[in-house]
Scaffold this motif. Structure first.
Motif, mmCIF file in Angstrom:
data_model
loop_
_atom_site.group_PDB
_atom_site.id
_atom_site.type_symbol
_atom_site.label_atom_id
_atom_site.label_comp_id
_atom_site.label_asym_id
_atom_site.label_seq_id
_atom_site.Cartn_x
_atom_site.Cartn_y
_atom_site.Cartn_z
ATOM 1 N N GLU A 49 0.594 -1.290 -0.107
ATOM 2 C CA GLU A 49 0.074 -0.202 -0.108
ATOM 3 C C GLU A 49 0.920 1.285 -0.139
ATOM 4 O OE1 GLU A 49 -3.971 1.641 -0.003
ATOM 5 O OE2 GLU A 49 -2.992 -0.382 -0.391
ATOM 6 N N PHE A 50 1.801 1.246 0.767
ATOM 7 C CA PHE A 50 2.675 2.479 0.960
ATOM 8 C C PHE A 50 4.097 2.300 0.771
ATOM 9 C CE2 PHE A 50 -0.776 2.161 4.355
ATOM 10 C CZ PHE A 50 -1.583 3.517 3.667
ATOM 11 N N GLY A 51 4.739 1.336 0.759
ATOM 12 C CA GLY A 51 6.130 0.996 0.554
ATOM 13 C C GLY A 51 6.925 0.974 1.800
ATOM 14 N N LYS A 55 10.813 3.108 -0.166
ATOM 15 C CA LYS A 55 10.815 2.439 -1.340
ATOM 16 C C LYS A 55 9.263 2.420 -1.993
ATOM 17 C CE LYS A 55 14.319 -0.948 -0.585
ATOM 18 N NZ LYS A 55 14.354 -2.275 -0.176
ATOM 19 N N LYS A 56 9.236 2.474 -3.253
ATOM 20 C CA LYS A 56 7.898 2.673 -4.249
ATOM 21 C C LYS A 56 6.939 1.368 -3.506
ATOM 22 C CE LYS A 56 6.342 2.620 -8.777
ATOM 23 N NZ LYS A 56 6.953 2.599 -10.322
ATOM 24 N N PRO A 57 5.635 1.866 -3.612
ATOM 25 C CA PRO A 57 4.638 0.684 -3.112
ATOM 26 C C PRO A 57 4.664 -0.432 -4.147
ATOM 27 C CG PRO A 57 3.715 3.013 -2.883
ATOM 28 C CD PRO A 57 5.185 3.250 -3.637
ATOM 29 N N ALA A 58 4.242 -1.462 -3.695
ATOM 30 C CA ALA A 58 4.298 -2.438 -4.862
ATOM 31 C C ALA A 58 3.001 -2.316 -5.751
ATOM 32 C CB ALA A 58 4.291 -3.932 -4.158
ATOM 33 N N ARG A 59 2.119 -1.715 -5.029
ATOM 34 C CA ARG A 59 0.782 -1.502 -5.977
ATOM 35 C C ARG A 59 1.040 -0.674 -7.161
ATOM 36 N NH1 ARG A 59 -4.778 0.541 -3.852
ATOM 37 N NH2 ARG A 59 -4.871 -1.411 -2.567
ATOM 38 N N GLU A 60 2.048 0.177 -7.177
ATOM 39 C CA GLU A 60 2.379 1.149 -8.197
ATOM 40 C C GLU A 60 3.718 0.635 -9.223
ATOM 41 O OE1 GLU A 60 3.434 4.644 -6.304
ATOM 42 O OE2 GLU A 60 1.345 5.103 -5.447
ATOM 43 N N PHE A 61 3.966 -0.807 -8.851
ATOM 44 C CA PHE A 61 5.113 -1.494 -9.812
ATOM 45 C C PHE A 61 4.455 -1.309 -11.405
ATOM 46 C CE2 PHE A 61 7.757 -4.124 -7.048
ATOM 47 C CZ PHE A 61 8.111 -2.740 -5.935
ATOM 48 N N THR A 63 4.778 -3.367 -15.118
ATOM 49 C CA THR A 63 5.053 -4.535 -15.559
ATOM 50 C C THR A 63 6.537 -4.993 -15.534
ATOM 51 O OG1 THR A 63 3.384 -4.423 -16.853
ATOM 52 C CG2 THR A 63 4.578 -6.106 -17.511
ATOM 53 N N TYR A 64 7.468 -4.050 -15.816
ATOM 54 C CA TYR A 64 8.907 -4.348 -15.887
ATOM 55 C C TYR A 64 9.289 -4.472 -14.405
ATOM 56 C CZ TYR A 64 13.866 -3.664 -15.894
ATOM 57 O OH TYR A 64 15.099 -3.791 -15.884
ATOM 58 N N GLU A 65 8.934 -3.553 -13.407
ATOM 59 C CA GLU A 65 9.287 -3.903 -12.005
ATOM 60 C C GLU A 65 8.759 -5.194 -11.359
ATOM 61 O OE1 GLU A 65 9.665 1.082 -11.423
ATOM 62 O OE2 GLU A 65 7.678 -0.198 -10.905
ATOM 63 N N ARG A 66 7.416 -5.498 -11.626
ATOM 64 C CA ARG A 66 6.839 -6.566 -11.376
ATOM 65 C C ARG A 66 7.610 -7.937 -11.728
ATOM 66 N NH1 ARG A 66 1.887 -4.097 -12.602
ATOM 67 N NH2 ARG A 66 1.665 -5.335 -14.598
ATOM 68 N N GLY A 67 8.063 -7.692 -13.111
ATOM 69 C CA GLY A 67 9.171 -8.942 -13.739
ATOM 70 C C GLY A 67 10.212 -9.004 -12.996
ATOM 71 N N GLN A 68 10.820 -7.954 -12.390
ATOM 72 C CA GLN A 68 12.080 -7.925 -11.519
ATOM 73 C C GLN A 68 12.072 -8.409 -10.298
ATOM 74 O OE1 GLN A 68 15.113 -6.902 -13.119
ATOM 75 N NE2 GLN A 68 13.865 -7.016 -14.839
ATOM 76 N N ASN A 69 10.736 -8.389 -9.900
ATOM 77 C CA ASN A 69 10.477 -8.946 -8.617
ATOM 78 C C ASN A 69 9.644 -10.292 -8.668
ATOM 79 O OD1 ASN A 69 11.702 -6.901 -6.478
ATOM 80 N ND2 ASN A 69 10.657 -5.641 -8.067
ATOM 81 N N LYS A 70 9.658 -10.924 -9.766
ATOM 82 C CA LYS A 70 8.683 -12.097 -9.968
ATOM 83 C C LYS A 70 8.398 -13.007 -9.128
ATOM 84 C CE LYS A 70 7.649 -14.444 -14.212
ATOM 85 N NZ LYS A 70 8.063 -14.979 -15.540
ATOM 86 N N TRP A 80 -2.098 -10.054 -1.066
ATOM 87 C CA TRP A 80 -2.712 -8.657 -1.320
ATOM 88 C C TRP A 80 -4.209 -8.610 -1.873
ATOM 89 C CZ3 TRP A 80 2.770 -7.542 -4.104
ATOM 90 C CH2 TRP A 80 3.555 -7.300 -3.239
ATOM 91 N N ASP A 81 -4.397 -9.649 -3.032
ATOM 92 C CA ASP A 81 -5.660 -9.703 -3.546
ATOM 93 C C ASP A 81 -6.752 -9.938 -2.329
ATOM 94 O OD1 ASP A 81 -4.531 -9.108 -6.047
ATOM 95 O OD2 ASP A 81 -4.599 -11.097 -6.806
ATOM 96 N N ILE A 82 -6.444 -10.939 -1.500
ATOM 97 C CA ILE A 82 -7.312 -11.346 -0.698
ATOM 98 C C ILE A 82 -7.712 -10.139 0.413
ATOM 99 C CG2 ILE A 82 -7.805 -12.767 1.394
ATOM 100 C CD1 ILE A 82 -6.514 -15.158 -0.186
ATOM 101 N N VAL A 83 -6.602 -9.394 0.843
ATOM 102 C CA VAL A 83 -7.003 -8.270 1.961
ATOM 103 C C VAL A 83 -7.832 -7.329 1.027
ATOM 104 C CG1 VAL A 83 -5.653 -6.259 2.865
ATOM 105 C CG2 VAL A 83 -4.933 -8.686 3.126
#
Length: 128
Positions: A49-51, A55-61, A63-70, A80-83
């Motif tokens: 939610e906030f980081g 650091k940048k919040p994961a919500r705002e990653f 596609t490239y950044e999500r891939g780097q933290n796959k 996160w989806d369940i919450v």
């Protein structure tokens, strides 16, 4: 602006003999990283939610950044989806996480809880 330390090196290449490579270190080129170890699910939600640690919040990653933290991102995304689903049902984030702990066990590690949540999702078992 962050200063980058760059160096140039030549290394053998199969196609053309030698290949020139420029490598840079520093934050300017690197994608945001998820925390390697997060103590509890409350901090895991805060990371999304906030980081954490500025650091940048994961919500705002992107596609490239999500891939780097796959690996980390995909394991945590189920949580996160369940919450978010529980928040849409009227829970606050803290009460949603409390509910998750009640269902999956207070004494279990984050990894054990996330693995159980993923297993439930794959088996279409809705415990929440």
């Amino acid at each position: 602006m962050h200063q980058k330390d760059c160096y140039s090196a030549s290394r053998p290449s199969s196609e053309s003999g030698w290949r020139r490579t420029v490598r840079c270190s520093g934050r300017a080129n690197s994608a945001p990283k998820l925390q390697k170890y997060v103590k509890n699910l409350y901090l895991l939600w805060k990371e999304y939610e906030f980081g954490l640690d500025g650091k940048k919040p994961a919500r705002e990653f992107t596609t490239y950044e999500r891939g780097q933290n796959k690996c980390s991102y995909s394991k945590r995304k189920v949580f996160w989806d369940i919450v978010e689903k529980l928040i849409q049902r009227g829970y606050t984030s803290d009460t949603a996480i409390d509910h998750i702990y009640l269902v999956y066990g207070m004494k279990k590690s984050n990894t054990q809880i996330l693995d159980a949540m993923r297993k439930d999702k794959m088996q279409k078992n809705d415990r929440l």
